[in-house]
Design a protein around this motif. Structure first.
Motif, short mmCIF file in Angstrom:
data_model
loop_
_atom_site.label_atom_id
_atom_site.label_comp_id
_atom_site.label_asym_id
_atom_site.label_seq_id
_atom_site.Cartn_x
_atom_site.Cartn_y
_atom_site.Cartn_z
N LEU A 117 -4.43 5.48 -17.23
CA LEU A 117 -4.53 7.09 -16.99
C LEU A 117 -5.78 7.41 -16.33
O LEU A 117 -6.87 6.83 -16.69
CB LEU A 117 -4.45 7.86 -18.19
N THR A 118 -5.59 8.21 -15.07
CA THR A 118 -6.83 8.53 -14.34
C THR A 118 -7.04 10.05 -14.48
O THR A 118 -6.12 10.87 -14.57
CB THR A 118 -6.70 8.18 -12.97
N TYR A 119 -8.21 10.50 -14.91
CA TYR A 119 -8.66 12.01 -15.15
C TYR A 119 -9.68 12.25 -14.15
O TYR A 119 -10.59 11.52 -13.77
CB TYR A 119 -9.19 11.86 -16.71
N SER A 120 -9.78 13.43 -13.86
CA SER A 120 -11.08 14.12 -13.35
C SER A 120 -12.17 14.45 -13.98
O SER A 120 -11.98 14.76 -15.19
CB SER A 120 -10.44 15.77 -12.80
N THR A 121 -13.30 13.83 -13.95
CA THR A 121 -14.41 13.94 -14.99
C THR A 121 -14.88 15.29 -14.89
O THR A 121 -15.66 15.67 -15.69
CB THR A 121 -15.45 12.90 -14.44
N SER A 122 -14.73 16.25 -13.64
CA SER A 122 -15.25 17.67 -14.05
C SER A 122 -14.31 18.67 -14.58
O SER A 122 -14.86 19.15 -15.36
CB SER A 122 -15.53 18.09 -12.59
N THR A 123 -13.04 18.29 -14.42
CA THR A 123 -12.14 19.31 -15.19
C THR A 123 -11.32 18.73 -16.14
O THR A 123 -10.60 19.49 -17.10
CB THR A 123 -11.05 19.69 -14.02
N GLY A 124 -11.26 17.45 -16.32
CA GLY A 124 -10.49 16.77 -17.41
C GLY A 124 -8.84 16.62 -17.11
O GLY A 124 -8.09 16.26 -17.90
N PHE A 125 -8.53 17.20 -15.85
CA PHE A 125 -7.16 17.14 -15.58
C PHE A 125 -6.69 15.63 -15.42
O PHE A 125 -7.23 14.82 -14.95
CB PHE A 125 -6.71 17.79 -14.31
N LEU A 126 -5.33 15.38 -15.83
CA LEU A 126 -4.77 14.10 -15.84
C LEU A 126 -4.06 14.24 -14.35
O LEU A 126 -3.26 14.94 -13.88
CB LEU A 126 -3.70 13.80 -16.83
N VAL A 127 -4.59 13.06 -13.52
CA VAL A 127 -4.15 12.98 -12.11
C VAL A 127 -3.22 11.88 -12.00
O VAL A 127 -2.62 12.01 -10.87
CB VAL A 127 -5.32 13.07 -11.08
N GLU A 128 -3.06 10.99 -12.79
CA GLU A 128 -2.17 9.94 -12.52
C GLU A 128 -2.01 9.05 -14.03
O GLU A 128 -2.86 8.73 -14.82
CB GLU A 128 -2.66 8.77 -11.37
N SER A 129 -0.67 8.89 -14.21
CA SER A 129 -0.36 7.95 -15.29
C SER A 129 0.48 6.86 -14.92
O SER A 129 1.71 7.13 -14.48
CB SER A 129 0.12 8.66 -16.49
N ILE A 130 0.20 5.66 -15.07
CA ILE A 130 1.07 4.52 -14.82
C ILE A 130 1.35 3.49 -15.75
O ILE A 130 0.35 3.48 -16.57
CB ILE A 130 0.48 3.85 -13.33
#
Length: 275
Positions: A117-130
């Motif tokens: 899982l990949t997150y934005s370090t500034s917002t915490g939003f999940l941007v990708e899940s594989i």
């Protein structure tokens, strides 16, 4: 942590300090700072070094998942919530490293199912899940690199960014981090940690699987990362976290031989941390 194996760290009790590399050598401690964490309820997965901050990756019994941010000199800079643990308490995060998305993102593997899982370090939003095969619970990536490294059960797989296997090889321990620079060399290097007691060591391999170096380490259970040195004159360094008390631990910056040291760390200070 399921099938997750215990990891290692390059610093430990005062009695073991004399066995560590001397300052200025690969594997020596450049700097350190205290990190306040709690267990229970807070579980600490490891450390991630971004472009600006050092992040401690944690979760708690409420299944809250988040990053605690520090400046490289150890000043707390806040935290970023990542929501709830996405798979519940049964499948847990096992580390963190650089993302193929570039600066401002962190990729986090989860226990033995090939989830990344990949997150934005500034917002915490999940941007990708594989989810990928071969299954893995260890992950490392060199920023801007052409290959992704994953590992499970003492085997490392080098993958293209399209997730095709380039090669795989057995290693002495478990995949910890990856770096473009090591001991004056430039290329693809991975750091694997293995062994117990007096045999504990970090093993440095090329991306093709050739062992090029080792240095002694002490035992820990937290994932590591490679990233920008502090100060920048150190080049790429190795960042580690170790829990030393119920309410805190220490983050260490380890020399990978990326540059000439300019400001010696005090060995006496390092020893004093463990008195």
């Amino acid at each position: 942590m399921g099938k997750r194996l215990m990891r290692l760290i390059t610093v430990g009790a005062a009695l073991a300090v004399t066995a560590l590399p001397a300052y200025g050598e690969v594997g020596s401690v450049i700097s350190s700072f205290r990190v306040d964490v709690y267990y229970p309820p807070e579980m600490t997965v490891g450390v991630y070094r971004g472009a600006d901050y050092v992040y401690i990756v944690t979760y708690d019994y409420g299944e809250n998942f988040y990053l605690i941010a520090y400046t490289p000199d150890g000043t707390k800079a806040g935290w970023t919530g990542l929501g709830y643990l996405p798979f519940g308490p049964g499948i847990l995060p096992t580390g963190a490293d650089h993302s193929v998305f570039g600066t401002g993102y962190v990729s986090i593997p989860f226990d033995t199912f090939g989830y990344l899982l990949t997150y934005s370090t500034s917002t915490g939003f999940l941007v990708e899940s594989i989810e990928r095969e071969p299954y893995f619970d260890e992950y490392a990536f060199i920023p801007g690199g052409r290959c992704i490294y994953v590992g499970l059960n003492h085997v490392v797989y080098r993958m293209t960014r399209a997730w095709s296997i380039v090669n795989s090889f057995a290693v002495e321990g478990i995949l910890s981090a990856a770096t473009e620079y090591f001991n004056g060399g430039h290329g693809q290097y991975i750091i694997v940690e293995g062994g117990y007691g007096s045999t504990a060591a970090a093993y440095i391999y090329t991306g093709a699987g050739s062992l090029v170096s080792t240095f002694p380490v002490m035992y820990s259970d937290k994932d590591a990362t490679c990233g920008p040195g502090y100060p920048p004159s150190y080049g790429t360094t190795y960042w580690r976290f170790i829990k030393t008390a119920p309410d805190h631990g220490w983050c260490y910056q380890i020399d990978l031989g990326g540059a000439t040291a300019v400001a010696p760390a005090s060995l006496g200070k390092v020893k004093a941390l463990f008195r």
